[in-house]
Design an enzyme around this catalytic site. Structure first.
Site, short mmCIF file in Angstrom:
data_model
loop_
_atom_site.label_atom_id
_atom_site.label_comp_id
_atom_site.label_asym_id
_atom_site.label_seq_id
_atom_site.Cartn_x
_atom_site.Cartn_y
_atom_site.Cartn_z
CB SER A 151 2.33 6.83 4.70
OG SER A 151 1.19 6.32 5.33
CD GLU A 187 -5.82 0.02 6.03
OE1 GLU A 187 -5.97 1.02 5.30
OE2 GLU A 187 -4.73 -0.30 6.54
CD GLN A 233 -2.69 1.03 2.64
OE1 GLN A 233 -2.39 0.28 3.57
NE2 GLN A 233 -3.79 1.74 2.64
CB SER A 262 3.26 -3.11 5.51
OG SER A 262 3.12 -2.25 6.60
C1 LIG Z 1 3.46 -0.81 11.49
C2 LIG Z 1 3.03 0.22 10.50
C3 LIG Z 1 2.73 -0.17 9.21
C4 LIG Z 1 2.35 0.77 8.26
N1 LIG Z 1 2.11 0.35 6.98
C5 LIG Z 1 1.79 1.26 6.03
C6 LIG Z 1 1.61 0.85 4.67
O1 LIG Z 1 1.73 -0.34 4.34
N2 LIG Z 1 1.33 1.79 3.75
C7 LIG Z 1 1.18 3.11 4.06
O2 LIG Z 1 0.89 3.90 3.18
N3 LIG Z 1 1.37 3.55 5.34
C8 LIG Z 1 1.67 2.66 6.32
N4 LIG Z 1 1.87 3.06 7.63
C9 LIG Z 1 1.83 4.50 7.92
C10 LIG Z 1 0.63 4.95 8.72
O3 LIG Z 1 -0.53 4.97 7.92
C11 LIG Z 1 0.96 6.35 9.29
O4 LIG Z 1 2.00 6.17 10.21
C12 LIG Z 1 -0.22 6.99 9.97
O5 LIG Z 1 -1.21 7.34 9.02
C13 LIG Z 1 0.20 8.27 10.75
O6 LIG Z 1 0.90 9.13 9.92
P1 LIG Z 1 2.35 9.69 10.37
O7 LIG Z 1 3.18 8.57 10.83
O8 LIG Z 1 2.84 10.54 9.24
O9 LIG Z 1 2.07 10.62 11.63
P2 LIG Z 1 1.52 12.10 11.63
O10 LIG Z 1 0.36 12.19 10.70
O11 LIG Z 1 2.66 13.03 11.41
O12 LIG Z 1 1.00 12.25 13.10
C14 LIG Z 1 1.89 12.51 14.20
C15 LIG Z 1 1.03 12.68 15.47
O13 LIG Z 1 0.15 13.82 15.32
C16 LIG Z 1 -1.20 13.42 15.52
N5 LIG Z 1 -2.07 14.16 14.61
C17 LIG Z 1 -1.88 14.36 13.28
N6 LIG Z 1 -2.90 15.07 12.75
C18 LIG Z 1 -3.78 15.29 13.79
C19 LIG Z 1 -5.04 15.94 13.88
N7 LIG Z 1 -5.62 16.51 12.81
N8 LIG Z 1 -5.64 16.00 15.09
C20 LIG Z 1 -5.07 15.41 16.20
N9 LIG Z 1 -3.86 14.78 16.16
C21 LIG Z 1 -3.24 14.72 14.97
C22 LIG Z 1 -1.23 11.93 15.20
O14 LIG Z 1 -2.32 11.29 15.83
C23 LIG Z 1 0.12 11.48 15.71
O15 LIG Z 1 0.04 11.23 17.11
C24 LIG Z 1 2.25 2.15 8.61
C25 LIG Z 1 2.55 2.55 9.91
C26 LIG Z 1 2.93 1.61 10.85
C27 LIG Z 1 3.24 2.08 12.24
#
Ligand SMILES: Cc1cc2nc3c(=O)[nH]c(=O)nc-3n(C[C@H](O)[C@H](O)[C@H](O)COP(=O)(O)OP(=O)(O)OC[C@H]3O[C@@H](n4cnc5c(N)ncnc54)[C@H](O)[C@@H]3O)c2cc1C
Length: 396
Positions: free
Chosen positions: A134, A249, A131, A166
């Site tokens: 991100s 999902e 996928q 992933s």
């Molecule tokens: C084990 C694992 C597998 C994954 N696999 C995939 C994959 O296969 N494909 C893929 O595309 N992605 C994948 N991801 C990514 C995942 O979708 C993102 O980590 C997730 O959407 C959060 O985005 P970010 O890490 O950029 O954090 P950010 O969006 O930067 O968020 C950082 C912090 O700010 C908070 N925050 C952000 N916006 C707001 C808001 N509007 N209001 C309140 N709080 C907020 C969040 O809750 C978080 O605590 C994976 C992540 C993990 C941990």
């Protein structure tokens, strides 16, 4: 919502259990109960072969319509399948992103030609998917994707970077949200691309996780080629299709994973009995709470799925991810407390984490992927309770 199963369903249960008993043995005995959270790097070759064995038996993609190679299984039958799979110790599925996310989305939005060409590889367990949503600046704020796609000589060329992808290192295909209109912002001007991973324009770099393993990766696109026929929908449809996929999902595709939670809880209980910590009244209470939470999760899953057949997000579904993610993270903490001081010690060379240590570390990610807890709470507030939308920052 029906909470009991019909005679037909029970017959189906026996069929599943019999098949698993006859097949999850011999060369596959070693992968029973393996490949779950924190253990996902183990036996990847054997688990890929297992996907194909399941396909031969007609046990992949059972919820898909028959015309696309599925069994057209009802929600009840899918619940039964996952229960029996977990009971038999079925290994973590390597094909789940294709089966649960890419496949249903292709069925919903693909042309007949795309369905005929792409679905058999998923159904037969020979083509794995990842996928590509991100990016470094687009996680919760997915509409901020910067990866671009430009049309040249009838082919799309993709440039940009995805992250946390992933199983990218195992996959033949990636579905990618990218910007087709360079002037566009936010949800507009996005496309949904089906990109082959084995090409010079795609580079996959593993990211080492806290468990010491690399389940996810960075993926770089440098003029990565996507044939015009491998775009799903039209330019500009990317957001609509991408959101529909997130509906899948949050829906039936999560069932399998959650049925495996019972096995993890059983392991925690087994250790609590063996090391005597089960006699501690607080630990006993937490185990009882975990057991009750698992039952609530199962009934909530059935309630949610009986009202959701088309991938749209029901009110129940908005609370579901938050509930199971917090439950599972708490199970990880309970596992550590049941282990006691041993939780902090890695026993001996080659210093591999135990299953429960890995479980604890991996469950830290449950409240992040698939939408963080904060984002889930925003969704509940806005979409289920109808509260005012949170103010969005102005985009540069
Ligand atoms: C084990 C694992 C597998 C994954 N696999 C995939 C994959 O296969 N494909 C893929 O595309 N992605 C994948 N991801 C990514 C995942 O979708 C993102 O980590 C997730 O959407 C959060 O985005 P970010 O890490 O950029 O954090 P950010 O969006 O930067 O968020 C950082 C912090 O700010 C908070 N925050 C952000 N916006 C707001 C808001 N509007 N209001 C309140 N709080 C907020 C969040 O809750 C978080 O605590 C994976 C992540 C993990 C941990």
């Amino acid at each position: 919502m029906r909470l009991s199963f019909s005679e037909d369903d029970e017959r189906f249960r026996r069929e599943v259990a019999d098949w698993l008993r006859a097949n999850l043995c011999g060369e596959f005995e070693q992968i029973r109960f393996r490949g779950g959270p924190g253990d996902e790097h183990m036996f990847s070759g054997e688990r890929k072969r297992w996907e194909q064995r399941m396909a031969e038996g007609g046990w992949t993609c059972i919820g898909w319509p028959r015309e696309y190679g599925g069994r057209g299984a009802s929600i009840e039958q899918q619940v039964i399948f996952h229960e029996e799979y977990a009971r038999a110790g079925g290994p973590g599925r390597v094909g789940h992103i294709g089966e649960g996310l890419a496949g249903p989305t292709i069925i919903a939005f693909g042309t007949e030609e795309q369905k005929a060409r792409l679905l058999p590889g998923i159904r037969n367990g020979t083509e794995l998917w990842c996928q590509g949503y991100s990016e470094p600046g687009a996680g919760s704020d997915l509409a901020n994707v910067k990866t671009r796609a430009r049309l040249e000589n009838g082919r799309w060329l993709l440039n940009g970077q995805k992250v946390w992808t992933s199983l990218a290192h195992e996959s033949q295909w990636c579905f990618v949200i990218a910007r087709t209109d360079p002037e566009s912002v936010a949800h507009a001007g996005l496309g949904f691309f089906l990109v082959r991973m084995d090409q010079p324009g795609v580079t996959v770099r593993p990211i080492e996780q806290i468990t010491g393993t690399s389940e996810f990766n960075e993926v770089f696109f440098d003029d990565a080629v996507c044939d015009a026929g491998d775009m799903l929908g039209k330019p500009g449809d990317g957001w609509k299709i991408g959101m529909a996929l997130l509906g899948f999902e949050r829906g039936v595709s999560t069932l399998g994973q959650q049925m495996l939670f019972q096995n993890e809880l059983d392991e925690v209980i087994r250790i609590a009995q063996a090391n005597g910590r089960g006699k501690d009244p607080v630990i006993r209470q937490r185990i009882a709470d975990a057991w009750i939470g698992l039952r609530i999760m199962r009934y909530n899953a059935m309630r949610m799925l009986s009202g959701q057949q088309d991938g749209s997000l029901s009110r129940e579904a908005t609370a579901y991810k938050l509930y199971w993610a917090v439950w599972h993270r708490n199970l990880g903490k309970l596992a550590m407390d049941v282990l006691g001081p041993e939780a902090e010690v890695i026993a001996e060379a080659p210093y591999e984490l135990t299953r429960l240590q890995s479980l604890f570390l991996f469950t830290r990610s449950d409240t992040i992927y698939g939408g963080t807890n904060q984002i889930q709470r925003n969704i509940i507030a806005e979409r289920a309770l109808g509260m005012p939308k949170e103010p969005r920052p102005a985009r540069a």
